[in-house]
Write an enzyme that holds these catalytic residues in place. Sequence first.
Site, PDB file in Angstrom:
ATOM      1  N   SER A  20       0.820  -1.210   0.000  1.00  0.00           N
ATOM      2  CA  SER A  20       0.000   0.000   0.000  1.00  0.00           C
ATOM      3  C   SER A  20       0.862   1.272   0.000  1.00  0.00           C
ATOM      4  CB  SER A  20      -0.879  -0.004   1.252  1.00  0.00           C
ATOM      5  OG  SER A  20      -1.597   1.199   1.333  1.00  0.00           O
ATOM      6  N   GLY A  71       2.217  11.129   5.443  1.00  0.00           N
ATOM      7  CA  GLY A  71       1.082  11.486   6.302  1.00  0.00           C
ATOM      8  C   GLY A  71      -0.242  11.014   5.720  1.00  0.00           C
ATOM      9  N   CYS A 128      -1.517   4.073  12.214  1.00  0.00           N
ATOM     10  CA  CYS A 128      -1.972   5.457  12.350  1.00  0.00           C
ATOM     11  C   CYS A 128      -2.053   5.838  13.826  1.00  0.00           C
ATOM     12  CB  CYS A 128      -3.366   5.624  11.752  1.00  0.00           C
ATOM     13  SG  CYS A 128      -3.535   4.976  10.094  1.00  0.00           S
ATOM     14  N   GLY A 215      12.361  -0.420   2.255  1.00  0.00           N
ATOM     15  CA  GLY A 215      13.364  -0.805   1.264  1.00  0.00           C
ATOM     16  C   GLY A 215      14.276  -1.901   1.796  1.00  0.00           C
TER      17      GLY A 215
HETATM   18  C1  LIG Z   1       5.783   6.257   0.078  1.00  0.00           C
HETATM   19  C2  LIG Z   1       5.145   5.192   0.923  1.00  0.00           C
HETATM   20  C3  LIG Z   1       3.784   5.293   1.248  1.00  0.00           C
HETATM   21  C4  LIG Z   1       3.168   4.316   2.043  1.00  0.00           C
HETATM   22  N1  LIG Z   1       1.828   4.412   2.305  1.00  0.00           N
HETATM   23  C5  LIG Z   1       1.212   3.435   3.033  1.00  0.00           C
HETATM   24  C6  LIG Z   1      -0.207   3.471   3.253  1.00  0.00           C
HETATM   25  O1  LIG Z   1      -0.922   4.362   2.768  1.00  0.00           O
HETATM   26  N2  LIG Z   1      -0.759   2.479   4.017  1.00  0.00           N
HETATM   27  C7  LIG Z   1      -0.006   1.448   4.535  1.00  0.00           C
HETATM   28  O2  LIG Z   1      -0.554   0.570   5.223  1.00  0.00           O
HETATM   29  N3  LIG Z   1       1.337   1.378   4.306  1.00  0.00           N
HETATM   30  C8  LIG Z   1       1.953   2.337   3.579  1.00  0.00           C
HETATM   31  N4  LIG Z   1       3.307   2.247   3.325  1.00  0.00           N
HETATM   32  C9  LIG Z   1       4.080   1.084   3.842  1.00  0.00           C
HETATM   33  C10 LIG Z   1       4.266  -0.005   2.758  1.00  0.00           C
HETATM   34  O3  LIG Z   1       3.015  -0.490   2.317  1.00  0.00           O
HETATM   35  C11 LIG Z   1       5.139  -1.184   3.288  1.00  0.00           C
HETATM   36  O4  LIG Z   1       4.498  -1.751   4.412  1.00  0.00           O
HETATM   37  C12 LIG Z   1       6.533  -0.766   3.696  1.00  0.00           C
HETATM   38  O5  LIG Z   1       7.022   0.262   2.849  1.00  0.00           O
HETATM   39  C13 LIG Z   1       7.525  -1.941   3.679  1.00  0.00           C
HETATM   40  O6  LIG Z   1       7.647  -2.522   2.389  1.00  0.00           O
HETATM   41  P1  LIG Z   1       8.793  -2.073   1.330  1.00  0.00           P
HETATM   42  O7  LIG Z   1      10.093  -2.065   2.079  1.00  0.00           O
HETATM   43  O8  LIG Z   1       8.742  -3.104   0.251  1.00  0.00           O
HETATM   44  O9  LIG Z   1       8.419  -0.713   0.846  1.00  0.00           O
HETATM   45  C14 LIG Z   1       3.941   3.216   2.526  1.00  0.00           C
HETATM   46  C15 LIG Z   1       5.309   3.123   2.190  1.00  0.00           C
HETATM   47  C16 LIG Z   1       5.909   4.083   1.401  1.00  0.00           C
HETATM   48  C17 LIG Z   1       7.367   3.933   1.047  1.00  0.00           C
END
Ligand SMILES: Cc1cc2nc3c(=O)[nH]c(=O)nc-3n(C[C@H](O)[C@H](O)[C@H](O)COP(=O)(O)O)c2cc1C
Length: 300
Positions: A20, A71, A128, A215
């Site tokens: 997400s 946010g 949140c 990441g």
């Molecule tokens: C720019 C950005 C926006 C995100 N927005 C949300 C969100 O709206 N809701 C949510 O549950 N997680 C959000 N996340 C968390 C990601 O869904 C994920 O749990 C987290 O980034 C770890 O995975 P990754 O390392 O592959 O990015 C966001 C992450 C990033 C980088």
Amino acid sequence: MDMRVNIAGVEWKNPVTVASGTFGSGAEYADFVDLNQLGAVTTKGVANVPWKGNSTPRVAEVYGGMMNAIGLQNPGIDLFCERDIPFLKQFDTKIIVNVCGHAPEEYLEVVERLADEPIDMMEINISCPNVNAGFLAFGQDAHHVEKLTGQIKKIAKQPIIMKLTPNVTDITEIAKAAEAGGADAVSLINTLTGMKIDVNRRTFAVANKTGGVSGPAVHPIAVRMVYQAAQAVQIPIIGMGGICTAEDALEFILAGASAVSVGTANFHNPRATLDVIEGIEAYMKKYGFESVKDMVGIVR
Ligand SMILES: Cc1cc2nc3c(=O)[nH]c(=O)nc-3n(C[C@H](O)[C@H](O)[C@H](O)COP(=O)(O)O)c2cc1C
């Protein structure tokens, strides 16, 4: 070879979705990725009303990944239902809507609104801050997690995935609370709280002071937490955190995840999800696995 997985009664054609907030609601990526190829599309978080998000700067690069403090900017549930769900319905993939809120009433309003929409699952972001509990995140208190999950389950018509925050002492306690509240699945990890100082400006790199780190840097932490959660609960787990390659995704599956989400990697490689799907197929062929399901949790 059988790539299908069943998450709480919903059959995905393969075990790969997007994390997400890293894929918009699919439209931004549809020119690069055939959405029909994904097991599911998970949307950016949506709230009961539009949120404008934090002040800028909201993102920064860090070693092995990034830090964000967006946010949870979002258009609100009305525009989301009108614009984003019809867009996603054009594709042969499952739709998972990520939900955010500042108080239980806000989550419940969105869940109620989505109950009759043609979506397949909901993912509840409990990272949140809870305005009723000193702004501690819902997901940092097992009691709040169980209670909120139970309230949501009473009105939801689709299976509920509780998305856990890694910013806790014991992830198993929180995963068990979600299960006790009636969650159909859990997903983890959300971002890890970090801080970066811009030494040339002598201030914080993101205006919010702290941000969520994601990441490759977080991948080993996420694999450890998915493994721990898999030992603690019976419900399916969706693993994420730093997946860039099929090997990264397979670590989660072998540790106990039934499916995986690709997040930050989409920003530098919009095809990352497809690379992961192809790589999982190649791995299964190489080692003679008939079904993805046969690989889930085999490392103990
Ligand atoms: C720019 C950005 C926006 C995100 N927005 C949300 C969100 O709206 N809701 C949510 O549950 N997680 C959000 N996340 C968390 C990601 O869904 C994920 O749990 C987290 O980034 C770890 O995975 P990754 O390392 O592959 O990015 C966001 C992450 C990033 C980088």
